[in-house]
Design a protein around this motif. Structure first.
Motif, mmCIF file in Angstrom:
data_model
loop_
_atom_site.group_PDB
_atom_site.id
_atom_site.type_symbol
_atom_site.label_atom_id
_atom_site.label_comp_id
_atom_site.label_asym_id
_atom_site.label_seq_id
_atom_site.Cartn_x
_atom_site.Cartn_y
_atom_site.Cartn_z
ATOM 1 N N GLU A 113 0.818 -1.210 0.000
ATOM 2 C CA GLU A 113 0.000 0.000 0.000
ATOM 3 C C GLU A 113 0.852 1.260 0.000
ATOM 4 N N THR A 114 2.019 1.189 0.613
ATOM 5 C CA THR A 114 2.859 2.381 0.717
ATOM 6 C C THR A 114 4.005 2.388 -0.289
ATOM 7 N N LEU A 115 4.591 1.233 -0.564
ATOM 8 C CA LEU A 115 5.788 1.188 -1.402
ATOM 9 C C LEU A 115 5.595 1.878 -2.736
ATOM 10 N N TYR A 116 4.503 1.582 -3.411
ATOM 11 C CA TYR A 116 4.342 2.076 -4.776
ATOM 12 C C TYR A 116 3.982 3.561 -4.827
ATOM 13 N N THR A 117 3.697 4.161 -3.679
ATOM 14 C CA THR A 117 3.461 5.604 -3.666
ATOM 15 C C THR A 117 4.767 6.390 -3.729
ATOM 16 N N ILE A 118 5.901 5.746 -3.426
ATOM 17 C CA ILE A 118 7.193 6.435 -3.445
ATOM 18 C C ILE A 118 8.190 5.756 -4.373
ATOM 19 N N PHE A 119 7.827 4.637 -4.964
ATOM 20 C CA PHE A 119 8.763 3.814 -5.731
ATOM 21 C C PHE A 119 9.461 4.619 -6.830
ATOM 22 N N ASP A 120 8.699 5.410 -7.561
ATOM 23 C CA ASP A 120 9.261 6.140 -8.700
ATOM 24 C C ASP A 120 10.119 7.331 -8.273
ATOM 25 N N ASN A 121 10.151 7.624 -6.972
ATOM 26 C CA ASN A 121 10.968 8.747 -6.491
ATOM 27 C C ASN A 121 12.442 8.386 -6.392
ATOM 28 N N TYR A 122 12.753 7.097 -6.507
ATOM 29 C CA TYR A 122 14.131 6.649 -6.277
ATOM 30 C C TYR A 122 14.646 5.930 -7.522
ATOM 31 N N GLU A 123 15.627 6.524 -8.149
ATOM 32 C CA GLU A 123 16.215 5.954 -9.362
ATOM 33 C C GLU A 123 16.698 4.528 -9.127
ATOM 34 N N VAL A 124 17.290 4.291 -7.960
ATOM 35 C CA VAL A 124 17.892 2.991 -7.686
ATOM 36 C C VAL A 124 16.856 1.870 -7.696
ATOM 37 N N LEU A 125 15.648 2.135 -7.247
ATOM 38 C CA LEU A 125 14.624 1.091 -7.232
ATOM 39 C C LEU A 125 14.218 0.701 -8.653
ATOM 40 N N GLY A 126 14.250 1.652 -9.550
ATOM 41 C CA GLY A 126 13.900 1.369 -10.928
ATOM 42 C C GLY A 126 14.958 0.570 -11.676
ATOM 43 N N MET A 127 16.128 0.418 -11.086
ATOM 44 C CA MET A 127 17.200 -0.348 -11.722
ATOM 45 C C MET A 127 17.047 -1.854 -11.525
ATOM 46 N N LEU A 128 16.201 -2.262 -10.600
ATOM 47 C CA LEU A 128 16.110 -3.672 -10.240
ATOM 48 C C LEU A 128 15.535 -4.508 -11.381
ATOM 49 N N ASP A 129 16.088 -5.702 -11.542
ATOM 50 C CA ASP A 129 15.604 -6.621 -12.558
ATOM 51 C C ASP A 129 14.369 -7.390 -12.102
ATOM 52 N N GLY A 130 14.069 -7.323 -10.830
ATOM 53 C CA GLY A 130 12.891 -7.976 -10.268
ATOM 54 C C GLY A 130 12.868 -7.716 -8.781
ATOM 55 N N LYS A 131 11.709 -7.884 -8.165
ATOM 56 C CA LYS A 131 11.606 -7.619 -6.728
ATOM 57 C C LYS A 131 10.549 -8.506 -6.102
ATOM 58 N N ILE A 132 10.754 -8.795 -4.831
ATOM 59 C CA ILE A 132 9.774 -9.492 -4.009
ATOM 60 C C ILE A 132 9.401 -8.560 -2.865
#
Length: 200
Positions: A113-132
């Protein structure tokens, strides 16, 4: 040989700290610490990370501690104020690892519920090839099952993978299923420990 690198999020890739929200409110870091140890505890937060809806968790805690209703509602109501910047040096190091052709994954205890509200604010998170994400799996670290979910979903082998987390219990959870584990204490120490593993 290490082929896959897996990162925790909070405290490793990005800075999350409830003190950022509550220290200005209480005007005292010690008061914040007491509140987080006795009212909005990590145990309560972890249940939300495991998929308990925020609204239900909030109402349950308000019923238990009605005298703290305002502060309890602040916890998720103003949640974004708990976020800091990316952990220094980590965006650059993850980018370097990707340039060196290492697959990079994420494994986090975090509410969906919270993660995806800030996910795009961090370049490093967008670099991941996959996530759990624990909130989606309804499993939380250090439960060995969530590590097995990652291995199975991305088709990677434990002995060829290293997991990095700032929480020692989570590192041990990873090791219990055969992953290499590194406790994160900063990018400089991580670079030394990880590069030593990658050189074999």
């Amino acid at each position: 040989m290490i082929r896959n690198i897996i990162f925790d999020f909070g405290g490793v890739l990005v800075d999350w700290n409830p003190h950022y929200l509550f220290d200005p409110y209480f005007g005292d870091s010690d008061k914040t610490s007491w509140f987080l140890e006795n009212i909005c505890t990590m145990e309560w937060n972890t249940k939300v990370d495991c998929g308990w809806p925020m609204a239900e968790a909030t109402e349950a805690l308000v019923a238990q501690h009605p005298e703290w209703e305002k502060e309890i509602r602040m916890y998720f109501g103003q949640w974004r104020k708990m976020m800091g910047k990316a952990i220094p040096g980590m965006t650059e190091y993850v980018a370097e690892l990707k340039r060196r052709s290492y697959p990079v994954y994420g494994l986090t205890n975090w509410s969906a519920e919270t993660l995806y509200t800030i996910f795009d604010n961090y370049e490093v998170l967008g670099m991941l090839d996959g996530k759990i994400v624990s909130g989606e799996e309804r499993l939380v670290k250090p439960d060995p099952r969530i590590f097995r979910v990652l291995l199975e979903r991305f088709g990677i082998k434990a002995q060829e993978s290293v997991f990095i987390d700032d929480n020692p219990a989570n590192v041990e959870g990873a090791r219990s299923v055969g992953l290499h584990g590194i406790r994160f204490t900063g990018v400089d120490n991580l670079r030394k420990e990880l590069e030593a593993l990658l050189s074999f």
